[in-house]
Write a protein that holds these residues in place. Sequence first.
Motif, mmCIF file in Angstrom:
data_model
loop_
_atom_site.group_PDB
_atom_site.id
_atom_site.type_symbol
_atom_site.label_atom_id
_atom_site.label_comp_id
_atom_site.label_asym_id
_atom_site.label_seq_id
_atom_site.Cartn_x
_atom_site.Cartn_y
_atom_site.Cartn_z
ATOM 1 N N ASP A 1 0.794 -1.289 -0.082
ATOM 2 C CA ASP A 1 0.094 0.139 -0.063
ATOM 3 C C ASP A 1 0.960 1.108 -0.017
ATOM 4 N N PRO A 2 0.917 2.162 -0.982
ATOM 5 C CA PRO A 2 1.732 3.315 -1.155
ATOM 6 C C PRO A 2 1.421 4.288 -0.051
ATOM 7 N N GLY A 3 0.207 4.487 0.516
ATOM 8 C CA GLY A 3 0.105 5.163 1.739
ATOM 9 C C GLY A 3 -0.566 6.600 1.179
ATOM 10 N N ARG A 4 -1.477 7.103 2.045
ATOM 11 C CA ARG A 4 -1.832 8.216 1.807
ATOM 12 C C ARG A 4 -1.188 9.647 1.358
ATOM 13 N N TRP A 5 -0.136 9.952 1.824
ATOM 14 C CA TRP A 5 0.758 11.066 1.709
ATOM 15 C C TRP A 5 1.543 10.730 0.301
ATOM 16 N N ALA A 6 1.951 9.392 0.113
ATOM 17 C CA ALA A 6 2.602 9.221 -1.029
ATOM 18 C C ALA A 6 1.459 9.506 -2.304
ATOM 19 N N LEU A 7 0.390 8.970 -2.146
ATOM 20 C CA LEU A 7 -0.686 9.219 -3.260
ATOM 21 C C LEU A 7 -0.944 10.863 -3.388
ATOM 22 N N ILE A 8 -1.042 11.467 -2.333
ATOM 23 C CA ILE A 8 -1.345 12.936 -2.516
ATOM 24 C C ILE A 8 -0.257 13.565 -3.156
ATOM 25 N N GLY A 9 1.122 13.414 -2.515
ATOM 26 C CA GLY A 9 2.373 13.984 -3.103
ATOM 27 C C GLY A 9 2.478 13.436 -4.598
ATOM 28 N N GLY A 10 2.347 12.219 -4.921
ATOM 29 C CA GLY A 10 2.361 11.648 -6.161
ATOM 30 C C GLY A 10 1.549 12.312 -7.299
ATOM 31 N N ALA A 11 0.519 12.534 -6.708
ATOM 32 C CA ALA A 11 -0.904 13.353 -7.584
ATOM 33 C C ALA A 11 -0.336 14.645 -8.016
ATOM 34 N N VAL A 12 0.192 15.451 -6.838
ATOM 35 C CA VAL A 12 0.450 16.817 -7.192
ATOM 36 C C VAL A 12 1.869 16.788 -8.209
ATOM 37 N N VAL A 13 2.794 16.045 -8.073
ATOM 38 C CA VAL A 13 3.725 15.820 -8.923
ATOM 39 C C VAL A 13 3.385 15.647 -10.435
ATOM 40 N N ILE A 14 2.588 14.635 -10.570
ATOM 41 C CA ILE A 14 1.972 14.108 -11.846
ATOM 42 C C ILE A 14 1.337 15.168 -12.439
ATOM 43 N N GLY A 15 0.323 15.767 -11.726
ATOM 44 C CA GLY A 15 -0.637 16.600 -11.974
ATOM 45 C C GLY A 15 0.109 17.661 -12.727
ATOM 46 N N VAL A 16 0.953 18.565 -11.780
ATOM 47 C CA VAL A 16 1.794 19.433 -12.423
ATOM 48 C C VAL A 16 2.439 19.186 -13.546
ATOM 49 N N LEU A 17 3.201 18.172 -13.717
ATOM 50 C CA LEU A 17 3.765 17.882 -15.212
ATOM 51 C C LEU A 17 3.069 17.652 -16.144
ATOM 52 N N VAL A 18 1.781 16.986 -15.803
ATOM 53 C CA VAL A 18 0.962 16.849 -17.292
ATOM 54 C C VAL A 18 0.271 18.087 -17.546
ATOM 55 N N ILE A 19 0.033 19.005 -16.496
ATOM 56 C CA ILE A 19 -0.512 20.438 -17.134
ATOM 57 C C ILE A 19 0.524 21.009 -17.767
ATOM 58 N N SER A 20 1.948 21.170 -17.348
ATOM 59 C CA SER A 20 2.949 21.587 -17.799
ATOM 60 C C SER A 20 3.162 21.037 -19.451
ATOM 61 N N ASN A 21 3.332 19.955 -19.587
ATOM 62 C CA ASN A 21 3.531 19.399 -20.838
ATOM 63 C C ASN A 21 2.533 19.518 -21.917
ATOM 64 N N MET A 22 1.259 19.556 -21.298
ATOM 65 C CA MET A 22 0.113 19.906 -22.144
ATOM 66 C C MET A 22 0.176 21.336 -22.506
ATOM 67 N N VAL A 23 0.690 22.357 -21.764
ATOM 68 C CA VAL A 23 0.658 23.597 -22.126
ATOM 69 C C VAL A 23 1.955 23.672 -23.263
ATOM 70 N N LEU A 24 2.850 22.951 -23.059
ATOM 71 C CA LEU A 24 4.037 23.043 -24.097
ATOM 72 C C LEU A 24 3.464 22.428 -25.462
ATOM 73 N N LEU A 25 2.608 21.448 -25.193
ATOM 74 C CA LEU A 25 2.246 20.655 -26.582
ATOM 75 C C LEU A 25 1.408 21.783 -27.415
ATOM 76 N N ARG A 26 0.496 22.146 -26.427
ATOM 77 C CA ARG A 26 -0.373 23.308 -27.096
ATOM 78 C C ARG A 26 0.288 24.496 -27.798
ATOM 79 N N ARG A 27 1.542 24.858 -27.160
ATOM 80 C CA ARG A 27 2.011 25.986 -27.928
ATOM 81 C C ARG A 27 2.945 25.631 -28.938
ATOM 82 N N ALA A 28 3.537 24.114 -28.870
ATOM 83 C CA ALA A 28 4.109 23.684 -30.078
ATOM 84 C C ALA A 28 3.143 23.673 -31.470
ATOM 85 N N ARG A 29 1.968 23.201 -31.121
ATOM 86 C CA ARG A 29 1.109 23.045 -32.185
ATOM 87 C C ARG A 29 0.681 24.515 -32.940
#
Length: 285
Positions: free
Chosen positions: A257-285
């Motif tokens: 079980d990864p635990g509550r804090w790992a899931l919260i912290g991981g969600a923040v990291v992944i969420g930030v990176l997804v948004i950042s790279n989606m913005v980059l892809l949109r600019r590239a297009r």
Amino acid sequence: MNTHLKGILLTTLGVLFVVPDSLFVRLIDAEPLVTAFWRGITAGVMILIGVLMFQGVSAIRTSLSTGLPGVIYMVLMGSTAPGFVMAVTQTSVANVVFIFASMPVFAALFGWLFLGEGIGRRMVLTMLGVFVGLGILAYGSHESKLASWKGDLWALYVSAAYAGALTAVRQLKDISMIPAIPLSYIGAGLILLPFISPMVPVAAQWHLFLMHGLFIAIATCFLTVGPRYISSAEVSLLILLESVLAPLLVWAVVGEDPGRWALIGGAVVIGVLVISNMVLLRRAR
């Protein structure tokens, strides 16, 4: 098949083959350095055989003549093999892969420091968001029996080392560095050899050691070739698949079980990176 689709397919396959890496470390009953030794030796030998079959000895000579960037690449890549095993054995798999997701941040920092590349507002905001997520992970490590700050630091080192290796190899765009990878892995294994008894756990688990090396060899080759055909934003988004799938696989197979804090912290990291790279892809297009 066009080159863009080829890049997406190869990179995705590379990510899928690297997903079980943490699970193999959990399943193998051996000292961490023994696991690291066999991980490096088996994967290195398999990649070396492929290089000699398809590219020949000349490809190895070419990779050895790349000067300081090539040396930095090989040293850092070699160090990630034991670093990864030490990380997984000393903290939770979720923490490891979520921390690995911070690699684009280190890549941007190293590009700024060593290649003179600028860091835009998008990347500054991305870094701040990732650091918040890593802070949550670090806080959670104090409350989890599986997680430990020692393993978290190893994971952070591996993330930085991979980013450093990729930064160094960007100066060698016209040269395939796949032939350098087996030299890195085998070299790291040989350095560990005087400090371990590698044959003790092999007899009963040879199939796990062999499969572990095979998966790493395939993943390494795909992840070295695939990203050459797609943008860095697309690469980053595809690599985030490991951060999602690896903890789920280990959770399903060994009940970690990864635990509550790992899931919260991981969600923040992944969420930030997804948004950042989606913005980059949109600019590239």
